[in-house]
Scaffold this motif. Sequence first.
Motif, PDB file in Angstrom:
ATOM      1  N   LEU A 126       4.175  40.987   3.768  1.00 46.81           N
ATOM      2  CA  LEU A 126       3.249  42.012   3.954  1.00 46.81           C
ATOM      3  C   LEU A 126       1.895  41.436   3.508  1.00 46.81           C
ATOM      4  N   VAL A 130      -0.759  40.597   5.968  1.00 51.74           N
ATOM      5  CA  VAL A 130      -2.200  41.336   5.331  1.00 51.74           C
ATOM      6  C   VAL A 130      -3.889  40.368   5.410  1.00 51.74           C
ATOM      7  N   ILE A 308       4.644  49.575  -0.955  1.00 45.77           N
ATOM      8  CA  ILE A 308       4.313  49.571   0.711  1.00 45.77           C
ATOM      9  C   ILE A 308       3.988  50.864   0.903  1.00 45.77           C
ATOM     10  N   SER A 309       4.222  52.360  -0.109  1.00 45.30           N
ATOM     11  CA  SER A 309       3.440  53.556   0.465  1.00 45.30           C
ATOM     12  C   SER A 309       2.248  53.719  -0.333  1.00 45.30           C
ATOM     13  N   GLY A 311       0.564  51.574  -1.530  1.00 43.85           N
ATOM     14  CA  GLY A 311      -0.483  49.993  -0.847  1.00 43.85           C
ATOM     15  C   GLY A 311      -0.806  50.772   0.204  1.00 43.85           C
ATOM     16  N   ALA A 312      -0.677  51.716   0.736  1.00 46.72           N
ATOM     17  CA  ALA A 312      -1.022  52.300   2.508  1.00 46.72           C
ATOM     18  C   ALA A 312      -2.019  53.446   1.957  1.00 46.72           C
ATOM     19  N   LEU A 313      -1.541  54.227   1.255  1.00 46.95           N
ATOM     20  CA  LEU A 313      -1.958  54.990   0.307  1.00 46.95           C
ATOM     21  C   LEU A 313      -3.057  54.877  -0.261  1.00 46.95           C
ATOM     22  N   THR A 314      -3.454  53.790  -0.987  1.00 42.96           N
ATOM     23  CA  THR A 314      -4.813  52.728  -1.721  1.00 42.96           C
ATOM     24  C   THR A 314      -5.183  52.836  -0.466  1.00 42.96           C
ATOM     25  N   PHE A 315      -4.577  51.647   0.354  1.00 45.23           N
ATOM     26  CA  PHE A 315      -5.594  51.247   1.979  1.00 45.23           C
ATOM     27  C   PHE A 315      -6.696  52.891   2.196  1.00 45.23           C
ATOM     28  N   LEU A 316      -5.716  53.508   2.512  1.00 43.01           N
ATOM     29  CA  LEU A 316      -6.698  54.779   3.430  1.00 43.01           C
ATOM     30  C   LEU A 316      -7.440  55.473   2.039  1.00 43.01           C
ATOM     31  N   ILE A 330      -8.969  46.626   1.677  1.00 39.15           N
ATOM     32  CA  ILE A 330      -7.487  45.702   1.692  1.00 39.15           C
ATOM     33  C   ILE A 330      -7.036  44.575   0.926  1.00 39.15           C
ATOM     34  N   ALA A 333      -5.044  47.103  -1.258  1.00 38.41           N
ATOM     35  CA  ALA A 333      -3.720  47.531  -0.940  1.00 38.41           C
ATOM     36  C   ALA A 333      -2.718  46.062  -1.308  1.00 38.41           C
TER      37      ALA A 333
END
Length: 698
Positions: A126, A130, A308-309, A311-316, A330, A333
């Motif tokens: 991933l 990305v 993964i969770s 990473g996604a929250l960090t990106f958002l 990016i 994340a």
Amino acid sequence: MAGRGPAPNAGTDHAAMGHTAEEHAAMGHSKMDHGSGGGGHHDHHAMMVEDFKRRFWVCLGLTVPILALSPMLQMWAGVDWAFPGSVWLLTALASVVYVYGGWPFLNGAVEELGKRRPGMMTLVALAITVAFVYSMAVVLGLEGNLFFWETATLVDLMLVGHWVEMRSVMGASRALEELARLMPDEAHRLTATGETEEVPTSALRPGDRILVKASEKVPADGTVLDGRSAVNQAALTGESVPVEKGQGDELIAGSVNGSGALTVEVTKTGADAYLNQVVTLVREAQASKSKTQDLANRAAFYLTVTAISVGALTFLAWWLLTAEPLAFAIERAVTVMVIACPHALGLAIPLVVAVSTSISARNGLLVRDRAAFERARDLDTLVFDKTGTLTEGRFGVTEILAASGTSDDDLLALAAAVEGGSEHPIAAGVVRSAQDRGLALPAVQGFQAITGKGVRATVDGRTVQILSPGAIEAEGVRFSDALRQRADTLGTEGQTVVYVVEGDGAQARPLGALALADVVRPESKEAIDRLHELGLTAVMLTGDKREVAEHVARQLGIDRVIAEVLPDGKSDVIRQLQAEGKVVAMTGDGVNDAPALATADVGLAVGAGTDVAVETADIVLVESDPRAAVRVIALARATYRKMVQNLWWAAGYNIVAIPLAAGVLAPWGIVLSPAVGAVLMSLSTVVVAVNARRLRVE
């Protein structure tokens, strides 16, 4: 972005091979087919090491022009090396690195997701995907920065991390291969005419006679027919000193002969041979699943989901709630996912299992049940059988009481000379004790057994008798009060006392007395002392008389004596101790010990004992040395400590690393790039591998 990824062991093709990271953690390195004596899996593992090495060097070579062509790095360096088509060349090179270098991780991720068990391969795949896809989007027109250099360096670091770690894993996994190498390829078989012929070791059969020359390895289990030599069994039994072998003694295949030639009759070959049984036990132990591994597997799964969770929250969070560009969000994340890869968790337990099993085998501790070995760390009571375990199971002289005018050695030599004509166990004990002291025995004539009294013979022209206490009373022989009192005391302790006199009847001259008992092993006292240092209680469980058992217990410092127990009652005693809240191990060597060995929390069979005892036990002690039982406990505790240390090294650093990767200190200028995150992740994996290999027997 190297990360923790598959680590040399986790998916290592494990990715390309189809093992998921979790499977490899749970079975690959604990199962350790890796060394079944040069078997297929070990060869395949070596091929994978070479594969990662090759992928690393190819990708590293491509990374150099990728770094040179990256606009961001050119800007930092203050140079401009752009030329028409340079971006497309950069894209092509990065694509090769992504596909060729990233293939093990991408393939491993597909395997994991197909089984609905996302793990380290999923995180690595991933992360590099990305970064690569985002960079491709920038090439095609999206506003932002190219991350091709991050993708390339991350793949490089992951590949080299796998390469280095897999080599460490192979080093920890060679126990079976090393054992198999102990066997020579050829043997000198003796023909019916006495000539020797060279034959493959595999051609030997029970009943064959072979010649083992000086300094050669013994090719098969057997019995010495002729010759005498010191044989080095250290690699098989852990004995540090070569063992003297002569006619009638047993030889173990793989041991190394000393300076003398031996003629040997083969007794066991193939699967029945000792070395092959050891290999089988080691393989079973490495394949048996560690309970601690279940914890590691669960932790790895939850860490993957968390990464993964987060990473996604960090990106958002960075993209939607701050003014930072999309590229920065990016990068944060990707760094989170890289740094949290639970690859080290996958190795934390299997590597320790591999190393401890190898150490066990080298020290004469053959683990048959891995779970029982792990239970050994919680033991608080170790129960010993007396005869054959703490003692040698044979009579020997324990004390010499020489009368005035007679030396100890003269008394023992005289008694041994007279007893040499008898086959009684007491006689054998006297003779053996004299031999152990290296005493020269005088010539004997006219040996005569006196029913119910003892024996007599003529030595150097004088009559010498060895009599029982009752016969001394009947004959009216007068010994000094001090000697009789000491002899009576020894008798009440369960020792057998015999008196040595010169002449007949009341005119016989007292020469002294010998006390005999089951000989206490010289190692037993050290074993009990070490056991007490570890905080355990030592219990003696025996069918022998209480006074005999208590005498041995006093010599050794045993905490509790349970004597005069019938064979079928030993397991009941173990259950009673367990009912008292004790965690109990039982050490024994006889048929009558088998039920107790099976009942105990951990059963330890002395390898020299009966087959039924060995088959019933959880751990086999190759040598009849009670210190080995204590080493089991010490090694079990050391192994558990290493497992806990590895779990902390593998997962604990994430407590600090993940927040840093997410950018919590970014306002103060502290930001981790994916490449730095990969280095930290790879370091944790290497630390786990190195820490496992530092395990030692205490």
